[in-house]
Motif scaffolding. Structure first.
Motif: not given
Length: 129
Positions: A83, A86, A115
């Motif tokens: 996380n 990304h 994602y």
């Protein structure tokens, strides 16, 4: 193959150089020892990832998994790491295996988890060397 989820080695290298992407090396530890590691890649074996997320492993995958079942702390650490890369750092994630075959289902798994900027490296590690 599926061009919407695959990326060429040259594109991947350029994105990493521009600090827009990071490589997620999904190979098993014995493969890293045999074939070599990728500088600055995050090592996250696919079978450990699948097991961490509660996905069933087939018999061959279970046999290749040379680690114990990850504990909840490992899963939390992994999700925080991914996380952070990304979403917080807005990096594209590029999954890498030896030949590009296992990175396709890994990419699909990441996309199913939400994602969307995740790609599979076409040709895998061998395309980088």
């Amino acid at each position: 193959m599926n061009d919407t989820i695959e990326i060429s080695a040259s594109s991947a290298i350029e994105l990493v150089k521009l600090d827009l992407a990071c490589l997620i090396d999904i190979r098993q530890p014995f493969e890293l020892e045999a074939e070599g590691t990728i500088a600055n890649a995050i090592s996250l074996p696919l079978f450990q990832l699948k097991k961490s997320l509660g996905h069933a492993l087939n018999e061959e995958e279970q046999e290749l998994l040379d680690a114990d079942l990850p504990d909840p702390h490992d899963v939390q650490h992994f999700l925080q790491l991914i996380n952070g890369l990304h979403y917080t750092k807005e990096r594209i994630l590029i999954c890498v295996c030896n030949s590009g075959r296992r990175s396709l289902p890994a990419t699909q798994l990441f996309r199913e988890l939400g994602y969307q900027r995740v790609f599979s490296l076409r040709g895998g590690y061998r395309a980088l060397t």
